[in-house]
Motif scaffolding. Sequence first.
Motif, PDB file in Angstrom:
ATOM      1  N   VAL A 111      40.849  31.071  56.459  1.00 19.34           N
ATOM      2  CA  VAL A 111      40.973  31.279  55.019  1.00 19.34           C
ATOM      3  C   VAL A 111      40.656  29.967  54.329  1.00 19.34           C
ATOM      4  N   VAL A 112      39.827  30.054  53.278  1.00 27.70           N
ATOM      5  CA  VAL A 112      39.447  28.848  52.535  1.00 27.70           C
ATOM      6  C   VAL A 112      39.544  29.115  51.041  1.00 27.70           C
ATOM      7  N   TYR A 113      39.699  28.030  50.289  1.00 32.09           N
ATOM      8  CA  TYR A 113      39.494  28.119  48.855  1.00 32.09           C
ATOM      9  C   TYR A 113      38.016  28.402  48.597  1.00 32.09           C
ATOM     10  N   ASP A 114      37.735  29.248  47.627  1.00 32.11           N
ATOM     11  CA  ASP A 114      36.353  29.456  47.210  1.00 32.11           C
ATOM     12  C   ASP A 114      35.847  28.164  46.579  1.00 32.11           C
ATOM     13  N   PRO A 115      34.763  27.580  47.096  1.00 29.82           N
ATOM     14  CA  PRO A 115      34.269  26.329  46.503  1.00 29.82           C
ATOM     15  C   PRO A 115      33.842  26.486  45.054  1.00 29.82           C
ATOM     16  N   ALA A 116      33.588  27.720  44.620  1.00 26.63           N
ATOM     17  CA  ALA A 116      33.255  27.961  43.213  1.00 26.63           C
ATOM     18  C   ALA A 116      34.507  28.010  42.343  1.00 26.63           C
ATOM     19  N   GLY A 117      35.684  27.889  42.975  1.00 30.98           N
ATOM     20  CA  GLY A 117      36.928  27.863  42.212  1.00 30.98           C
ATOM     21  C   GLY A 117      37.503  29.211  41.880  1.00 30.98           C
ATOM     22  N   ASP A 118      37.066  30.262  42.599  1.00 32.27           N
ATOM     23  CA  ASP A 118      37.482  31.624  42.281  1.00 32.27           C
ATOM     24  C   ASP A 118      38.377  32.185  43.384  1.00 32.27           C
ATOM     25  N   GLY A 119      39.560  31.612  43.581  1.00 33.01           N
ATOM     26  CA  GLY A 119      40.512  32.164  44.532  1.00 33.01           C
ATOM     27  C   GLY A 119      40.225  31.782  45.967  1.00 33.01           C
ATOM     28  N   LEU A 120      40.632  32.680  46.892  1.00 34.78           N
ATOM     29  CA  LEU A 120      40.523  32.447  48.328  1.00 34.78           C
ATOM     30  C   LEU A 120      39.520  33.408  48.952  1.00 34.78           C
ATOM     31  N   LEU A 121      38.974  32.995  50.100  1.00 33.46           N
ATOM     32  CA  LEU A 121      38.000  33.804  50.835  1.00 33.46           C
ATOM     33  C   LEU A 121      38.327  33.785  52.319  1.00 33.46           C
ATOM     34  N   LEU A 122      37.848  34.813  53.018  1.00 31.00           N
ATOM     35  CA  LEU A 122      37.780  34.774  54.476  1.00 31.00           C
ATOM     36  C   LEU A 122      36.395  34.309  54.892  1.00 31.00           C
ATOM     37  N   LEU A 123      36.337  33.440  55.872  1.00 33.86           N
ATOM     38  CA  LEU A 123      35.088  33.098  56.543  1.00 33.86           C
ATOM     39  C   LEU A 123      35.234  33.504  57.993  1.00 33.86           C
ATOM     40  N   GLY A 124      34.243  34.209  58.529  1.00 34.90           N
ATOM     41  CA  GLY A 124      34.342  34.618  59.916  1.00 34.90           C
ATOM     42  C   GLY A 124      33.132  35.415  60.352  1.00 34.90           C
ATOM     43  N   THR A 125      33.283  36.059  61.509  1.00 26.35           N
ATOM     44  CA  THR A 125      32.198  36.848  62.104  1.00 26.35           C
ATOM     45  C   THR A 125      32.516  38.331  61.940  1.00 26.35           C
ATOM     46  N   PRO A 126      31.707  39.069  61.143  1.00 25.31           N
ATOM     47  CA  PRO A 126      32.014  40.469  60.866  1.00 25.31           C
ATOM     48  C   PRO A 126      31.390  41.429  61.872  1.00 25.31           C
ATOM     49  N   THR A 127      32.061  42.558  62.041  1.00 26.20           N
ATOM     50  CA  THR A 127      31.522  43.679  62.810  1.00 26.20           C
ATOM     51  C   THR A 127      31.827  44.958  62.039  1.00 26.20           C
ATOM     52  N   GLY A 128      30.825  45.823  61.894  1.00 28.57           N
ATOM     53  CA  GLY A 128      31.049  47.094  61.226  1.00 28.57           C
ATOM     54  C   GLY A 128      31.079  47.014  59.720  1.00 28.57           C
ATOM     55  N   HIS A 129      30.618  45.901  59.151  1.00 28.55           N
ATOM     56  CA  HIS A 129      30.588  45.771  57.689  1.00 28.55           C
ATOM     57  C   HIS A 129      29.320  46.431  57.158  1.00 28.55           C
ATOM     58  N   PRO A 130      29.398  47.157  56.035  1.00 26.40           N
ATOM     59  CA  PRO A 130      28.205  47.859  55.543  1.00 26.40           C
ATOM     60  C   PRO A 130      27.100  46.936  55.047  1.00 26.40           C
ATOM     61  N   TYR A 131      27.404  45.688  54.723  1.00 29.11           N
ATOM     62  CA  TYR A 131      26.394  44.781  54.180  1.00 29.11           C
ATOM     63  C   TYR A 131      26.294  43.470  54.956  1.00 29.11           C
TER      64      TYR A 131
END
Length: 206
Positions: A111-131
């Motif tokens: 979990v990281v702060y969004d560098p654009a200053g808009d809350g928090l994000l997950l960074l990781g390796t996705p599986t089964g994501h539609p996009y």
Amino acid sequence: MMDPNAKDLAYLDLLRTAVPPEAVPSQSNPGHVLDALPLDVQTAFREVYPMPGLSVTQGKTSIPASTWKRFTQDQTEMVMRRMRERSLALAARRPGPDALDDAPVMAHWIVVYDPAGDGLLLLGTPTGHPYCVGPLTRSSRLCGLAPDGTWARSTSRWYRLTQAASFAEMLARHGDKIAAAQRLVLTIHQARAILGAEQAAPERCQ
């Protein structure tokens, strides 16, 4: 089970893919044909811009390119805000018994702060994501996270989470593309404290 944000996500897809043809090609005043757009988008547009303010040429309703751009930006912001409020409430209640059945998986995540200053994000390796595909992706703005790190809720959708990663592991996997995120990383406890405050007062984090 259909996600409560499914209709809004489908509408955003329409906005992203709906490119109306030019009505009167002109560099000085380009216009677009409203009638060529999907019906849901036409309806939403006419609610914002009533017919008396639009130009009709040869039986076709045309709109300035600048108006179309402003409309899509405003609609995207409005829908994302609505989805975020809904997702904060869903995350506060935690996922129901079937909510995670079709959810994409995020592995080797942080979990990281969004560098654009808009809350928090997950960074990781996705599986089964539609996009999102590939070894490294980011979620939309995070709205909730399980105490044991087994699920997360972003603005758009639920995630099933497998093993979390340390930043050293992320750096070994992804190299320089992740290096700048080191100062932005949070623990689960830190992230949940921030997300809990946002869930309690969603109007403060728009």
